[in-house]
Scaffold this active site. Structure first.
Site, PDB file in Angstrom:
ATOM      1  CB  CYS A 278      27.785  81.044  34.331  1.00  0.00           C
ATOM      2  SG  CYS A 278      26.595  81.187  33.009  1.00  0.00           S
TER       3      CYS A 278
HETATM    4  N1  LIG Z   1      27.822  83.896  28.918  1.00  0.00           N
HETATM    5  C1  LIG Z   1      27.773  82.633  29.260  1.00  0.00           C
HETATM    6  O1  LIG Z   1      28.774  81.934  29.222  1.00  0.00           O
HETATM    7  C2  LIG Z   1      26.485  81.980  29.701  1.00  0.00           C
HETATM    8  C3  LIG Z   1      26.417  80.573  29.723  1.00  0.00           C
HETATM    9  C4  LIG Z   1      25.239  79.964  30.119  1.00  0.00           C
HETATM   10  C5  LIG Z   1      24.151  80.744  30.509  1.00  0.00           C
HETATM   11  N2  LIG Z   1      24.237  82.100  30.507  1.00  0.00           N
HETATM   12  C6  LIG Z   1      23.047  82.842  30.894  1.00  0.00           C
HETATM   13  O2  LIG Z   1      22.438  83.332  29.699  1.00  0.00           O
HETATM   14  C7  LIG Z   1      21.815  84.587  29.961  1.00  0.00           C
HETATM   15  C8  LIG Z   1      22.331  85.631  28.991  1.00  0.00           C
HETATM   16  O3  LIG Z   1      23.712  85.811  29.209  1.00  0.00           O
HETATM   17  P1  LIG Z   1      24.696  86.445  28.144  1.00  0.00           P
HETATM   18  O4  LIG Z   1      26.067  86.076  28.588  1.00  0.00           O
HETATM   19  O5  LIG Z   1      24.276  86.124  26.760  1.00  0.00           O
HETATM   20  O6  LIG Z   1      24.438  87.998  28.422  1.00  0.00           O
HETATM   21  P2  LIG Z   1      25.006  89.231  27.573  1.00  0.00           P
HETATM   22  O7  LIG Z   1      25.114  90.362  28.519  1.00  0.00           O
HETATM   23  O8  LIG Z   1      26.179  88.800  26.773  1.00  0.00           O
HETATM   24  O9  LIG Z   1      23.863  89.543  26.524  1.00  0.00           O
HETATM   25  C9  LIG Z   1      22.578  89.924  26.875  1.00  0.00           C
HETATM   26  C10 LIG Z   1      21.994  90.747  25.737  1.00  0.00           C
HETATM   27  O10 LIG Z   1      20.622  91.001  26.074  1.00  0.00           O
HETATM   28  C11 LIG Z   1      20.317  92.308  25.670  1.00  0.00           C
HETATM   29  N3  LIG Z   1      19.121  92.734  26.410  1.00  0.00           N
HETATM   30  C12 LIG Z   1      19.011  93.122  27.692  1.00  0.00           C
HETATM   31  N4  LIG Z   1      17.712  93.378  27.993  1.00  0.00           N
HETATM   32  C13 LIG Z   1      17.002  93.128  26.877  1.00  0.00           C
HETATM   33  C14 LIG Z   1      15.629  93.208  26.556  1.00  0.00           C
HETATM   34  N5  LIG Z   1      14.712  93.591  27.452  1.00  0.00           N
HETATM   35  N6  LIG Z   1      15.242  92.904  25.299  1.00  0.00           N
HETATM   36  C15 LIG Z   1      16.155  92.525  24.375  1.00  0.00           C
HETATM   37  N7  LIG Z   1      17.473  92.438  24.614  1.00  0.00           N
HETATM   38  C16 LIG Z   1      17.887  92.730  25.857  1.00  0.00           C
HETATM   39  C17 LIG Z   1      21.573  93.095  25.964  1.00  0.00           C
HETATM   40  O11 LIG Z   1      21.606  94.310  25.213  1.00  0.00           O
HETATM   41  C18 LIG Z   1      22.664  92.090  25.553  1.00  0.00           C
HETATM   42  O12 LIG Z   1      23.044  92.260  24.190  1.00  0.00           O
HETATM   43  C19 LIG Z   1      22.091  84.895  31.430  1.00  0.00           C
HETATM   44  O13 LIG Z   1      21.034  84.438  32.205  1.00  0.00           O
HETATM   45  C20 LIG Z   1      23.317  84.069  31.728  1.00  0.00           C
HETATM   46  O14 LIG Z   1      23.408  83.750  33.092  1.00  0.00           O
HETATM   47  C21 LIG Z   1      25.379  82.723  30.078  1.00  0.00           C
END
Ligand SMILES: NC(=O)c1ccc[n+]([C@@H]2O[C@H](COP(=O)([O-])OP(=O)(O)OC[C@H]3O[C@@H](n4cnc5c(N)ncnc54)[C@H](O)[C@@H]3O)[C@@H](O)[C@H]2O)c1
Length: 448
Positions: A278
């Site tokens: 992030c």
């Molecule tokens: N991790 C954090 O602290 C955080 C905080 C706020 C916002 N975000 C945002 O949230 C979003 C997700 O981040 P995250 O940390 O959960 O990512 P992550 O990598 O932990 O998880 C993403 C998941 O999505 C799955 N995935 C990918 N493509 C897919 C598809 N086409 N269909 C279904 N599943 C699919 C992956 O297999 C994975 O399990 C990002 O945009 C990130 O910037 C993350």
């Protein structure tokens, strides 16, 4: 054909009755806690993810994320019918689809929306009238309307008329025990009033407070502004650290004291750089989009450059402190404490610890690491060659064998007293010892 008002009224009623079937696309750090919170509110929830291993672990009731209560997933599966699937057909049955897929940087360090576009293509194949689609992934202002929306509309359905489209950024702070998905106010934005009312009604059932904003782009911008604020302030406090150190002043003491001011100041603490997906990523999305519309963000770009350089600065400082003891970084044995990007999480994405470790090895050092969250070093995008190494145990004899022990991430479940009692040289980039009241060191300790 059903009128937009009937579609709207039907979904609004299903939301009010907590009957709206919800599918969460992407069960990662953001999607999984969100899916569980929605399920715990009483909505029927299915998780959709491409990762079959993760889906199987969730359906088996495994804990999956270390800071979850051990039985949180098991209870959702056993008691509330929560399940995960790799079958995209589940999307057709949904009333509400929450998209929580990654939005990383590309190899050329530009916004990479491929996961969003792939998820959109999958969803478009199952989209039906009356559904509410909410993008939760961090994107640049304009992306939901110009990237996601056209893909969803390919089949002929129109956003705001046949289906509803909203953006609601995630503010999840993994490992933060004070705030949960439910207690963090949720920004909700849409370009039409029906979509906005629906997303507000939905999240109004789930979180303590919703904050409606006037457009998709506004909601997208809120997230980038929040994260960029952190990026800039972290760069600023790291700059303060170097300047104050040269003046013989301890930056941690200064920040702690400054934080007592009840207004106009918010504490940020120095460290070895920034990580996670992030804080390092959002400013790139913002600055990239600014260039796209003819604006510039020099303060943001400078902060990014400073943060990117931070792990190298740490490595240089480690080398200098080893030299001060009469040694040389070449062939020095160095123990890195903590490889996660921040404390108490099992996440190494963009971790400055790995960047510093690799830099020290390029300088000829021989590095080991200790991290209770990573018995084995995972495969990472930027440092794949480090994968497979093992975390070393913190036995006093082993600790004493290192030329330097470098605290990069201050997990709480590390035996800092054992380190203080045995290490010859402790280099602490997180103020880990003082903040835990440990003041006795067998060797030399330097805050870096
Ligand atoms: N991790 C954090 O602290 C955080 C905080 C706020 C916002 N975000 C945002 O949230 C979003 C997700 O981040 P995250 O940390 O959960 O990512 P992550 O990598 O932990 O998880 C993403 C998941 O999505 C799955 N995935 C990918 N493509 C897919 C598809 N086409 N269909 C279904 N599943 C699919 C992956 O297999 C994975 O399990 C990002 O945009 C990130 O910037 C993350």
């Amino acid at each position: 054909m059903t009128s937009v008002f009937s579609l709207f009224a039907e979904l609004r009623d299903r939301i009010a009755a907590r009957e709206a079937a919800t599918v969460v696309m992407g069960l990662g750090y953001v999607g999984l806690p969100l899916a569980l919170t929605v399920s715990e509110t009483g909505f029927p929830v299915t998780g959709f993810d491409l990762n079959a291993e993760r889906v199987a672990a969730i359906n088996a009731g495994d804990q999956v994320i270390s800071y979850f209560a051990p039985d949180r997933i098991r209870r959702a599966v056993a008691e509330r019918g929560f399940s995960a699937t790799v079958d995209a057909a589940a999307l057709a049955a949904a009333d509400i689809v929450l998209i929580c897929v990654p939005t990383p940087l590309s190899q050329t360090r530009e916004p990479d929306l491929t996961y969003v576009t792939r998820a959109a293509e999958t969803l478009a194949a199952h989209l039906r009238p009356g559904q509410l689609v909410v993008l939760e992934s961090t994107v640049w202002p304009g992306a939901t309307a110009t990237v996601l929306r056209p893909i969803l509309e390919r089949g002929g359905l129109r956003a705001g008329e046949d289906f509803f489209l909203a953006f609601s950024p995630e503010r999840e702070d993994p490992g933060n025990a004070r705030f949960s998905t439910r207690s963090i106010p949720k920004i909700v934005g849409a370009d039409d009033h029906r979509s906005r009312e629906l997303v507000e009604a939905f999240y109004g059932q789930i979180v303590s407070e919703t904050v409606p904003v006037s457009s998709l782009a506004t909601a997208e911008a809120v997230k980038l502004v929040e994260n960029t604020f952190r990026t800039v302030n972290i760069a600023l406090v790291n700059e303060m650290k170097l300047a104050l150190e040269a003046m013989g002043v301890d930056v941690w003491e200064v920040v702690r004291a400054a934080a007592t001011k009840p207004f106009g100041y918010m504490p940020f603490y120095p460290g070895p750089g920034i990580g996670g997906d992030c804080i390092p990523v959002s400013p790139v999305y913002l600055s990239w989009r600014a260039r796209d519309v003819g604006a510039t963000m020099p303060i943001v770009d400078l902060a990014r450059a400073n943060n990117d350089a931070a792990p190298d600065l740490v490595a240089g400082r480690v080398a200098a402190e080893i030299a001060r003891d009469g040694g040389a970084v070449k062939d020095a044995r160095i123990l890195i404490l903590g490889i996660a990007y921040k404390k108490n999480v099992e996440d190494t994405r963009e971790s400055p610890a790995l960047a510093a470790l690799q830099r020290l090895e390029k300088m000829g050092a021989r590095c080991d690491y200790h991290d209770p969250y990573f018995p084995v070093m995972p495969v990472t995008r930027d440092h794949p060659d480090l994968a497979g190494r093992r975390s070393v145990a913190l036995a006093p004899a082993a600790i004493a064998g290192y030329d330097a022990v470098v605290v990069m991430t201050d997990h709480d479940n590390v035996d800092y007293a054992a380190v203080a009692g045995a290490a010859r040289l402790v280099l602490d980039s997180r103020n880990a010892f003082e903040s835990r009241g440990i003041g006795d060191f067998a060797g030399r300790r330097v805050k870096i």
